[in-house]
Write a protein that holds these residues in place. Sequence first.
Motif, PDB file in Angstrom:
ATOM      1  N   THR A 256       0.840  -1.199   0.000  1.00  0.00           N
ATOM      2  CA  THR A 256       0.000   0.000   0.000  1.00  0.00           C
ATOM      3  C   THR A 256       0.877   1.251   0.000  1.00  0.00           C
ATOM      4  O   THR A 256       0.543   2.257  -0.639  1.00  0.00           O
ATOM      5  CB  THR A 256      -0.962  -0.037   1.205  1.00  0.00           C
ATOM      6  OG1 THR A 256      -1.736  -1.225   1.087  1.00  0.00           O
ATOM      7  CG2 THR A 256      -1.894   1.163   1.217  1.00  0.00           C
TER       8      THR A 256
ATOM      9  N   GLU B 222       1.997   2.818  -3.364  1.00  0.00           N
ATOM     10  CA  GLU B 222       1.070   3.684  -4.113  1.00  0.00           C
ATOM     11  C   GLU B 222       1.344   5.167  -3.898  1.00  0.00           C
ATOM     12  O   GLU B 222       0.895   5.988  -4.692  1.00  0.00           O
ATOM     13  CB  GLU B 222      -0.380   3.361  -3.726  1.00  0.00           C
ATOM     14  CG  GLU B 222      -0.852   2.045  -4.300  1.00  0.00           C
ATOM     15  CD  GLU B 222      -2.369   1.876  -4.258  1.00  0.00           C
ATOM     16  OE1 GLU B 222      -2.989   1.802  -5.329  1.00  0.00           O
ATOM     17  OE2 GLU B 222      -2.930   1.809  -3.155  1.00  0.00           O
TER      18      GLU B 222
ATOM     19  N   TYR C 251       0.247  -2.131  -8.982  1.00  0.00           N
ATOM     20  CA  TYR C 251      -0.811  -3.121  -9.213  1.00  0.00           C
ATOM     21  C   TYR C 251      -0.354  -4.474  -8.707  1.00  0.00           C
ATOM     22  O   TYR C 251       0.849  -4.727  -8.542  1.00  0.00           O
ATOM     23  CB  TYR C 251      -1.236  -3.182 -10.687  1.00  0.00           C
ATOM     24  CG  TYR C 251      -0.165  -3.585 -11.675  1.00  0.00           C
ATOM     25  CD1 TYR C 251       0.153  -4.920 -11.903  1.00  0.00           C
ATOM     26  CD2 TYR C 251       0.529  -2.613 -12.405  1.00  0.00           C
ATOM     27  CE1 TYR C 251       1.125  -5.271 -12.829  1.00  0.00           C
ATOM     28  CE2 TYR C 251       1.501  -2.964 -13.332  1.00  0.00           C
ATOM     29  CZ  TYR C 251       1.792  -4.296 -13.533  1.00  0.00           C
ATOM     30  OH  TYR C 251       2.763  -4.646 -14.437  1.00  0.00           O
TER      31      TYR C 251
ATOM     32  N   ARG D 222      -7.000  -4.756   0.062  1.00  0.00           N
ATOM     33  CA  ARG D 222      -8.026  -3.701   0.045  1.00  0.00           C
ATOM     34  C   ARG D 222      -8.304  -3.197   1.469  1.00  0.00           C
ATOM     35  O   ARG D 222      -8.477  -1.999   1.687  1.00  0.00           O
ATOM     36  CB  ARG D 222      -9.334  -4.225  -0.567  1.00  0.00           C
ATOM     37  CG  ARG D 222      -9.242  -4.587  -2.056  1.00  0.00           C
ATOM     38  CD  ARG D 222      -9.214  -3.349  -2.940  1.00  0.00           C
ATOM     39  NE  ARG D 222      -9.269  -3.707  -4.347  1.00  0.00           N
ATOM     40  CZ  ARG D 222      -8.333  -3.385  -5.241  1.00  0.00           C
ATOM     41  NH1 ARG D 222      -7.267  -2.685  -4.898  1.00  0.00           N
ATOM     42  NH2 ARG D 222      -8.471  -3.721  -6.516  1.00  0.00           N
TER      43      ARG D 222
ATOM     44  N   GLY E  48      -6.190  -0.573   2.379  1.00  0.00           N
ATOM     45  CA  GLY E  48      -6.307   0.684   1.638  1.00  0.00           C
ATOM     46  C   GLY E  48      -5.691   0.648   0.248  1.00  0.00           C
ATOM     47  O   GLY E  48      -5.612   1.677  -0.426  1.00  0.00           O
ATOM     48  N   PHE E  49      -5.254  -0.526  -0.208  1.00  0.00           N
ATOM     49  CA  PHE E  49      -4.657  -0.605  -1.543  1.00  0.00           C
ATOM     50  C   PHE E  49      -5.753  -0.416  -2.596  1.00  0.00           C
ATOM     51  O   PHE E  49      -6.801  -1.055  -2.534  1.00  0.00           O
ATOM     52  CB  PHE E  49      -3.972  -1.972  -1.734  1.00  0.00           C
ATOM     53  CG  PHE E  49      -3.313  -2.105  -3.076  1.00  0.00           C
ATOM     54  CD1 PHE E  49      -2.076  -1.516  -3.306  1.00  0.00           C
ATOM     55  CD2 PHE E  49      -3.933  -2.777  -4.113  1.00  0.00           C
ATOM     56  CE1 PHE E  49      -1.476  -1.604  -4.558  1.00  0.00           C
ATOM     57  CE2 PHE E  49      -3.335  -2.870  -5.365  1.00  0.00           C
ATOM     58  CZ  PHE E  49      -2.102  -2.285  -5.582  1.00  0.00           C
ATOM     59  N   THR E  50      -5.499   0.456  -3.594  1.00  0.00           N
ATOM     60  CA  THR E  50      -6.554   0.779  -4.561  1.00  0.00           C
ATOM     61  C   THR E  50      -6.242   0.317  -5.990  1.00  0.00           C
ATOM     62  O   THR E  50      -7.100   0.403  -6.866  1.00  0.00           O
ATOM     63  CB  THR E  50      -6.786   2.312  -4.631  1.00  0.00           C
ATOM     64  OG1 THR E  50      -5.546   2.922  -5.038  1.00  0.00           O
ATOM     65  CG2 THR E  50      -7.230   2.863  -3.292  1.00  0.00           C
TER      66      THR E  50
END
Length: 281
Positions: free
Chosen positions: A197, A200, A206, A228, A231-233
């Motif tokens: 995370t 990012e 990705y 997720r 907080g990984f988008t």
Amino acid sequence: MSKIKIAELFYSIQGEGRYMGVPSVFLRTFGCNFKCAGFGMARGENSEEANNINPDLYKDYNSLPLVSTGCDSYASWDPRFKHLSPVLDTDSIAHSIVDTLPHKEWRDEHLVITGGEPLLGWQKQYPDLLNHPKMAGLKEITFETNGTQKLSEEFKEYLQGWYYTDPLAREITFSVSAKLPCSGEAWSDAICPEVVTEYEGYGTAYLKFVISTEEDLKDAERAVEEFRARGFTGPVYIMPVGGVERVYTLNNRAVAEMAMRKGWRYSDRLQVPLFKNEWGT
Ligand code: SF4
């Protein structure tokens, strides 16, 4: 001047992930924190294929055998093959990189820093390499990482400085091939949402999972939930297992169909059908 132990340096087409099809220079650094001996094996079993290769019989990467199980870039971290990977200074690496380009200057080519695990031991050396005058025209860089290595404070500062000076100058991508249990690595070592995370904040990141069965897909779902929750988008890719064509063609369509079902992205391994995944491709 900084030095890096280099397993391979070659020009090819990126076969995986976001830059699939883009002409790319691959800088493969030596060293990895994993072995991934489970790839292509029944659950719980480890491949002995690479262990059975006698390193004394080989003088360079291009003559090394391919393996159909375990890590397909075994010689980039196995100490038995370390004699094939010279320690080079960043000045000569930068010159060698640009020498591989068709026009001897950067145009649409992108740089892939891969491994082994490229964020394991060499973060301190990358600023020297990437600031080299020969690299001035380079616009896009991907770190192909297993997503277990935290960025050092110095490297974060470097990437941040770069971004705030001219956000359009260079694009950084972290292609995170987080290892599922089919790799043979333990979940607690391999799935590191807090590490990934953070990437990012310093580029586009990705996730890319190697899949061969529905059980692997379930593991990928569980991993994505953990990323997720932290907080990984970024987007999720799934990619068929298979460093050799025979294995790859057995499951590429099934994995593409899984990707469609999940609404995730499919990553091919173009280097397998195009170049048989030979060393140097
Ligand atoms: S993380 Fe990548 S380079 Fe390291 S052992 Fe696993 S597959 Fe090989």
